[in-house]
Design a protein around this motif. Structure first.
Motif, PDB file in Angstrom:
ATOM      1  N   PHE A 110       0.832  -1.210   0.000  1.00 44.32           N
ATOM      2  CA  PHE A 110       0.000   0.000   0.000  1.00 44.32           C
ATOM      3  C   PHE A 110       0.864   1.256   0.000  1.00 44.32           C
ATOM      4  N   ASN A 111       1.954   1.208   0.741  1.00 43.44           N
ATOM      5  CA  ASN A 111       2.838   2.377   0.856  1.00 43.44           C
ATOM      6  C   ASN A 111       3.826   2.495  -0.298  1.00 43.44           C
ATOM      7  N   SER A 112       3.806   1.568  -1.237  1.00 46.19           N
ATOM      8  CA  SER A 112       4.676   1.632  -2.412  1.00 46.19           C
ATOM      9  C   SER A 112       4.015   2.461  -3.503  1.00 46.19           C
ATOM     10  N   LYS A 113       4.815   3.165  -4.232  1.00 42.42           N
ATOM     11  CA  LYS A 113       4.330   3.888  -5.406  1.00 42.42           C
ATOM     12  C   LYS A 113       4.272   2.923  -6.584  1.00 42.42           C
ATOM     13  N   SER A 114       3.457   3.250  -7.553  1.00 39.33           N
ATOM     14  CA  SER A 114       3.286   2.381  -8.717  1.00 39.33           C
ATOM     15  C   SER A 114       4.562   2.208  -9.534  1.00 39.33           C
ATOM     16  N   ASP A 115       5.452   3.206  -9.484  1.00 32.71           N
ATOM     17  CA  ASP A 115       6.698   3.101 -10.246  1.00 32.71           C
ATOM     18  C   ASP A 115       7.861   2.569  -9.407  1.00 32.71           C
ATOM     19  N   ASP A 116       7.590   2.169  -8.183  1.00 29.55           N
ATOM     20  CA  ASP A 116       8.592   1.614  -7.283  1.00 29.55           C
ATOM     21  C   ASP A 116       8.989   0.217  -7.761  1.00 29.55           C
ATOM     22  N   PRO A 117      10.291  -0.078  -7.820  1.00 29.67           N
ATOM     23  CA  PRO A 117      10.718  -1.421  -8.237  1.00 29.67           C
ATOM     24  C   PRO A 117      10.133  -2.538  -7.357  1.00 29.67           C
ATOM     25  N   ASN A 118       9.918  -2.250  -6.068  1.00 27.12           N
ATOM     26  CA  ASN A 118       9.322  -3.257  -5.188  1.00 27.12           C
ATOM     27  C   ASN A 118       7.877  -3.554  -5.584  1.00 27.12           C
TER      28      ASN A 118
ATOM     29  N   PHE B  48      -4.336  -7.549 -17.511  1.00 25.19           N
ATOM     30  CA  PHE B  48      -4.744  -7.092 -16.188  1.00 25.19           C
ATOM     31  C   PHE B  48      -3.577  -6.399 -15.475  1.00 25.19           C
ATOM     32  N   ILE B  49      -2.414  -7.013 -15.506  1.00 29.74           N
ATOM     33  CA  ILE B  49      -1.220  -6.431 -14.888  1.00 29.74           C
ATOM     34  C   ILE B  49      -0.880  -5.097 -15.558  1.00 29.74           C
ATOM     35  N   ALA B  50      -1.042  -5.038 -16.866  1.00 28.54           N
ATOM     36  CA  ALA B  50      -0.764  -3.790 -17.600  1.00 28.54           C
ATOM     37  C   ALA B  50      -1.671  -2.655 -17.127  1.00 28.54           C
ATOM     38  N   LEU B  51      -2.931  -2.945 -16.837  1.00 22.09           N
ATOM     39  CA  LEU B  51      -3.847  -1.920 -16.315  1.00 22.09           C
ATOM     40  C   LEU B  51      -3.345  -1.371 -14.978  1.00 22.09           C
ATOM     41  N   ILE B  52      -2.863  -2.250 -14.143  1.00 27.21           N
ATOM     42  CA  ILE B  52      -2.348  -1.819 -12.839  1.00 27.21           C
ATOM     43  C   ILE B  52      -1.100  -0.966 -13.029  1.00 27.21           C
ATOM     44  N   LYS B  53      -0.211  -1.399 -13.905  1.00 28.54           N
ATOM     45  CA  LYS B  53       1.028  -0.642 -14.133  1.00 28.54           C
ATOM     46  C   LYS B  53       0.761   0.751 -14.673  1.00 28.54           C
ATOM     47  N   LYS B  54      -0.284   0.899 -15.478  1.00 22.54           N
ATOM     48  CA  LYS B  54      -0.588   2.237 -15.981  1.00 22.54           C
ATOM     49  C   LYS B  54      -1.569   2.976 -15.065  1.00 22.54           C
ATOM     50  N   THR B  55      -1.756   2.460 -13.865  1.00 20.61           N
ATOM     51  CA  THR B  55      -2.570   3.037 -12.784  1.00 20.61           C
ATOM     52  C   THR B  55      -4.031   3.250 -13.159  1.00 20.61           C
ATOM     53  N   ASP B  56      -4.564   2.398 -13.998  1.00 21.16           N
ATOM     54  CA  ASP B  56      -5.997   2.418 -14.309  1.00 21.16           C
ATOM     55  C   ASP B  56      -6.689   1.471 -13.321  1.00 21.16           C
ATOM     56  N   TYR B  57      -6.717   1.897 -12.053  1.00 22.03           N
ATOM     57  CA  TYR B  57      -7.194   1.028 -10.983  1.00 22.03           C
ATOM     58  C   TYR B  57      -8.673   0.713 -11.079  1.00 22.03           C
ATOM     59  N   SER B  58      -9.456   1.637 -11.532  1.00 22.70           N
ATOM     60  CA  SER B  58     -10.891   1.402 -11.646  1.00 22.70           C
ATOM     61  C   SER B  58     -11.170   0.259 -12.627  1.00 22.70           C
ATOM     62  N   CYS B  59     -10.563   0.330 -13.788  1.00 21.10           N
ATOM     63  CA  CYS B  59     -10.741  -0.732 -14.785  1.00 21.10           C
ATOM     64  C   CYS B  59     -10.120  -2.039 -14.283  1.00 21.10           C
ATOM     65  N   ALA B  60      -8.959  -1.926 -13.616  1.00 18.21           N
ATOM     66  CA  ALA B  60      -8.288  -3.120 -13.094  1.00 18.21           C
ATOM     67  C   ALA B  60      -9.156  -3.815 -12.042  1.00 18.21           C
ATOM     68  N   LEU B  61      -9.811  -3.031 -11.179  1.00 19.54           N
ATOM     69  CA  LEU B  61     -10.669  -3.636 -10.151  1.00 19.54           C
ATOM     70  C   LEU B  61     -11.855  -4.357 -10.797  1.00 19.54           C
ATOM     71  N   GLU B  62     -12.402  -3.757 -11.837  1.00 17.17           N
ATOM     72  CA  GLU B  62     -13.500  -4.410 -12.561  1.00 17.17           C
ATOM     73  C   GLU B  62     -13.030  -5.734 -13.175  1.00 17.17           C
TER      74      GLU B  62
END
Length: 193
Positions: A62-70, A109-123
């Protein structure tokens, strides 16, 4: 598929029930209109992660940023674990195609998360959970008492599948922070399954 009745979880431990209903109130109308973008609601999500047994891992991610290597490493672990879960699932020969289709959906699905499209990813995650439930539990996942069935097997697992039904009721106008938080619960749970 993956139907949920609020009364099903009323018979579980009071602590679990309090946290679960705090996050997803029994009154669906209240839930849909409630302002869930505030920090109090985010705290309820963290508490739900704790009752699922993934609290520490959840807070780390949760505390990681989307561009964080972790975070990227975490997404790779999620994909590898889910791919392994899907491939190890025994299904009838006629359902092998379902397995392969589900596996094929993971990179998008992973690509949606990486591009921070969380709404579509959650769907999409809700759809993935529906297919995954079928692979794990077969036709039982389509029965009205599916959540009750999983709660009898294991409370935490049952609450996870209950969560899967609830994320599908979210309206698309929720805050990005909230959507990301709810998505991360499922990702963390399946990564540690």
């Amino acid at each position: 598929m993956l139907q949920s009745k609020a009364c099903i979880i009323e018979n579980i431990d009071e602590q679990y029930k309090k946290v679960a209903f705090g996050l997803f109130p029994q009154n669906e109308a209240k839930y849909i209109t409630e302002d869930r973008g505030n920090d109090s609601f985010i705290e309820k999500i963290h508490a739900f992660a704790d009752i699922l047994g993934i609290g520490t891992e959840y807070l780390r991610i949760f505390n990681s940023k989307s561009d964080d290597p972790n975070f990227s490493k975490f997404l790779a672990q999620f994909q590898n674990n889910l791919d392994l879960l899907i491939s190890k699932t025994w299904v009838e020969k006629c359902d092998e195609v379902r397995k392969e289709k589900l596996r094929a959906r993971l990179p998008a699905f992973i690509a949606l998360i990486k591009k921070t499209d969380y709404s579509c990813a959650l769907e999409k995650f809700g759809e993935i959970l529906e297919e995954l439930a079928f692979l794990f539990f077969g036709k039982q996942s389509e029965e009205e008492d599916f959540i009750e069935y999983t709660l009898r097997i294991d409370t935490q697992m049952g609450l996870f599948w209950w969560y899967g039904t609830k994320i599908r009721t979210l309206q698309s106008n929720q805050s990005e922070k909230l959507i990301r938080s709810l998505l991360l619960i499922g990702l963390c749970y399946l990564t540690n399954f």
